[in-house]
Design an enzyme around this catalytic site. Structure first.
Site, PDB file in Angstrom:
ATOM      1  N   HIS A  22       0.844  -1.193   0.000  1.00  0.00           N
ATOM      2  CA  HIS A  22       0.000   0.000   0.000  1.00  0.00           C
ATOM      3  C   HIS A  22       0.876   1.239   0.000  1.00  0.00           C
ATOM      4  O   HIS A  22       1.885   1.302   0.699  1.00  0.00           O
ATOM      5  CB  HIS A  22      -0.909   0.020   1.238  1.00  0.00           C
ATOM      6  CG  HIS A  22      -1.812   1.205   1.244  1.00  0.00           C
ATOM      7  ND1 HIS A  22      -2.960   1.255   0.488  1.00  0.00           N
ATOM      8  CD2 HIS A  22      -1.718   2.409   1.865  1.00  0.00           C
ATOM      9  CE1 HIS A  22      -3.544   2.422   0.667  1.00  0.00           C
ATOM     10  NE2 HIS A  22      -2.802   3.146   1.492  1.00  0.00           N
ATOM     11  N   ASP A  45     -15.374   2.004   7.296  1.00  0.00           N
ATOM     12  CA  ASP A  45     -14.412   3.013   6.832  1.00  0.00           C
ATOM     13  C   ASP A  45     -15.056   3.937   5.805  1.00  0.00           C
ATOM     14  O   ASP A  45     -14.817   5.139   5.820  1.00  0.00           O
ATOM     15  CB  ASP A  45     -13.162   2.349   6.244  1.00  0.00           C
ATOM     16  CG  ASP A  45     -12.202   3.403   5.704  1.00  0.00           C
ATOM     17  OD1 ASP A  45     -11.723   4.211   6.520  1.00  0.00           O
ATOM     18  OD2 ASP A  45     -11.985   3.463   4.479  1.00  0.00           O
ATOM     19  N   ARG A  91     -15.385  12.140   8.029  1.00  0.00           N
ATOM     20  CA  ARG A  91     -14.137  12.868   8.332  1.00  0.00           C
ATOM     21  C   ARG A  91     -13.896  13.960   7.302  1.00  0.00           C
ATOM     22  O   ARG A  91     -13.477  15.069   7.616  1.00  0.00           O
ATOM     23  CB  ARG A  91     -12.958  11.898   8.372  1.00  0.00           C
ATOM     24  CG  ARG A  91     -12.938  11.034   9.629  1.00  0.00           C
ATOM     25  CD  ARG A  91     -11.949   9.894   9.480  1.00  0.00           C
ATOM     26  NE  ARG A  91     -10.608  10.357   9.244  1.00  0.00           N
ATOM     27  CZ  ARG A  91      -9.677   9.648   8.577  1.00  0.00           C
ATOM     28  NH1 ARG A  91      -9.969   8.456   8.094  1.00  0.00           N
ATOM     29  NH2 ARG A  91      -8.470  10.136   8.400  1.00  0.00           N
ATOM     30  N   SER A 116      -7.997   3.703   9.166  1.00  0.00           N
ATOM     31  CA  SER A 116      -8.702   3.690   7.882  1.00  0.00           C
ATOM     32  C   SER A 116      -7.929   2.836   6.860  1.00  0.00           C
ATOM     33  O   SER A 116      -8.496   1.956   6.205  1.00  0.00           O
ATOM     34  CB  SER A 116      -8.844   5.144   7.401  1.00  0.00           C
ATOM     35  OG  SER A 116      -9.226   5.189   6.057  1.00  0.00           O
ATOM     36  N   LYS A 158      -8.623  -1.652   5.791  1.00  0.00           N
ATOM     37  CA  LYS A 158      -8.828  -2.141   4.422  1.00  0.00           C
ATOM     38  C   LYS A 158      -7.768  -3.174   4.058  1.00  0.00           C
ATOM     39  O   LYS A 158      -8.042  -4.179   3.416  1.00  0.00           O
ATOM     40  CB  LYS A 158      -8.818  -0.966   3.437  1.00  0.00           C
ATOM     41  CG  LYS A 158     -10.094  -0.135   3.541  1.00  0.00           C
ATOM     42  CD  LYS A 158     -10.064   1.106   2.687  1.00  0.00           C
ATOM     43  CE  LYS A 158      -9.240   2.204   3.294  1.00  0.00           C
ATOM     44  NZ  LYS A 158      -9.455   3.537   2.835  1.00  0.00           N
TER      45      LYS A 158
HETATM   46  N1  URA Z   1      -6.251   7.011   2.816  1.00  0.00           N
HETATM   47  C1  URA Z   1      -7.240   6.318   3.437  1.00  0.00           C
HETATM   48  O1  URA Z   1      -7.696   5.290   2.944  1.00  0.00           O
HETATM   49  N2  URA Z   1      -7.687   6.795   4.618  1.00  0.00           N
HETATM   50  C2  URA Z   1      -7.215   7.917   5.199  1.00  0.00           C
HETATM   51  O2  URA Z   1      -7.666   8.272   6.263  1.00  0.00           O
HETATM   52  C3  URA Z   1      -6.197   8.627   4.538  1.00  0.00           C
HETATM   53  C4  URA Z   1      -5.729   8.137   3.346  1.00  0.00           C
END
Ligand code: URA
Length: 424
Positions: free
Chosen positions: A80, A159, A166, A181, A185
């Site tokens: 990631h 999320d 957010r 967050s 994932k």
């Molecule tokens: N990318 C995400 O998936 N979540 C965040 O909070 C910031 C960047």
């Protein structure tokens, strides 16, 4: 349990229990807790932070709000990046690591705002399908060791809901919230090995190296606590990663790198990240894994993995020999220096926005992309260039007026005039 007590505890920096965090996440996801109360809690987190234990509990609760993937493959790796401009590393690292015998299974997203998305990038290859069923995904992984698809199933609905809130309440920039967050994932994807590229600089979420190091360390702790072999690496985003920004342009650069034609920062970062993955997979020391990664490129094996993966996704694999088969732009505009200068840096966010205005990205979710659009950087940080030298070239097939993107592109260049004054 009640939400007022939970908000008050975080407001007073008192630690929440795992059960309280699970209750909060599941209550908000189900719609039992309204947006205004969740917003108050998120703001308290922004101001006071969370402990590592609370962050792990939040991540796990968000992961468990939806599906968790279970592939019938014994060892998979995932990577990631926390968002970059011109970041095509997934297209390069995946084939390298697969060529070294470790399966790289990734679900990616589309670009929104100034950063691109790997799914859009892959779809610039004619015929390439990203909306595969899990059975097809698994089939390709078993055949080639590398596949990237768009998200299927219901991964992390918590999320999705919390991130939207957010965004609307000024609570994005909190390290524990960003960690939970992203990691929820990644943990729902459930790979055994996880390499995280945490970026800092003008085009990244984290503006300073120190902040990026904090996020990286927290993400590594959460990944490890969840039973993953996890490594987070911090890299700068003070200049785009490689020379090309934009979908087909990024595929072109990835292919050229795997053809052995590119060295420099992009090559070095790809080798480093691939080596981290291989080391976590038990393929040797970091130095040995760097060598394995380099050999996968020089032997052409990584390019062959990419070719087979493109073919099995239904894409035109001939682009691996001839990148002119990728979408070609109809128009170009060169940004030239008006004086002799030294390039000091770039505002990557502005470059990302320029690329978007040229047609490579979308402002709204349903905007149609110009796959040929983007930017090629003709110089790098530290270069001394002469008057009339090209700084960068803008490409598009849909942009009828280059004046606005050209202005933004110029604003993105930080430079120092080095021309000697003339005394007359
Ligand atoms: N990318 C995400 O998936 N979540 C965040 O909070 C910031 C960047």
């Amino acid at each position: 349990m009640n939400i007022i007590d939970i908000i008050n505890k975080t407001k007073k920096s008192q630690e929440l229990s795992e059960e309280e965090i699970q209750w909060l996440v599941s209550g908000y996801t189900k719609g039992d807790i309204p947006d205004y109360q969740m917003s108050a809690w998120l703001m308290a987190v922004c101001l006071n932070g969370l402990s590592d234990e609370e962050t792990f509990a939040l991540t796990a609760a968000m992961r468990d709000s939806g599906d968790v993937l279970h592939l019938n493959i014994p060892l998979t790796a995932d990577k990631h990046s926390t968002g970059g401009v011109g970041d095509k590393t997934s297209l390069i690292i995946g084939p390298i690591v697969a060529a070294c015998g470790v399966c790289v299974a990734k679900m990616s997203g589309r670009g929104l705002g100034h950063t691109g998305g790997t799914i859009d990038t892959l779809e610039s290859i004619k015929g390439f399908r990203t909306d595969l069923h899990l059975e097809e995904f698994e089939y390709i992984l078993k055949k080639t060791g590398f596949s990237i698809i768009s998200q299927t199933g219901e991964l992390c609905p918590a999320d999705k809901k919390i991130y939207a809130l957010r965004n609307a309440t000024g609570t994005v920039d909190s390290i524990p919230l960003i960690c939970a967050s992203i990691m929820s994932k990644k943990l729902a994807m459930n790979a055994n090995i996880l390499v995280l590229d945490v970026k800092y600089g003008s085009g990244a979420f984290m503006k300073t190296k120190k902040e990026a190091e904090k996020l990286a360390s927290l993400m590594e702790k959460v990944g490890t606590a969840a039973g993953k072999k996890c490594k987070a690496v911090v890299t700068d985003m003070d200049s785009p990663l490689g020379k090309n920004i934009g979908n087909a342009l990024e595929v072109k650069e990835a292919v050229e790198l795997l053809q052995g034609k590119i060295s420099g920062k992009l090559y070095d970062i790809c080798i480093e990240l691939a080596a981290e993955m291989l080391q976590l997979a038990g393929k040797g020391s970091f130095e040995e894994c760097c060598q394995l990664a380099k050999d996968a490129i020089s032997s052409g094996k990584a390019l062959e993995v990419l070719r087979s993966t493109i073919q099995l996704h239904g894409g035109n694999d001939k682009i691996c020999d001839d990148t002119s088969l990728l979408p070609q732009p109809l128009l170009k505009y060169e940004i030239r220096a008006t004086k002799e200068m030294e390039i000091l840096g770039f505002d990557c966010e502005e470059l990302g926005m320029t690329s978007l205005l040229l047609g490579a990205g979308r402002i709204n979710k349903d905007d149609k992309l110009d796959m040929s659009a983007g930017i090629v950087m003709n110089c790098d940080i530290g270069d001394h260039i002469n008057s009339d030298d090209i700084i960068m070239t803008l490409y598009s097939s849909v942009c009828s007026d280059f004046s606005v993107p050209a202005l933004r592109a110029l604003n993105a260049v930080k430079f120092k005039i080095t021309e000697r004054p003339s005394y007359t």
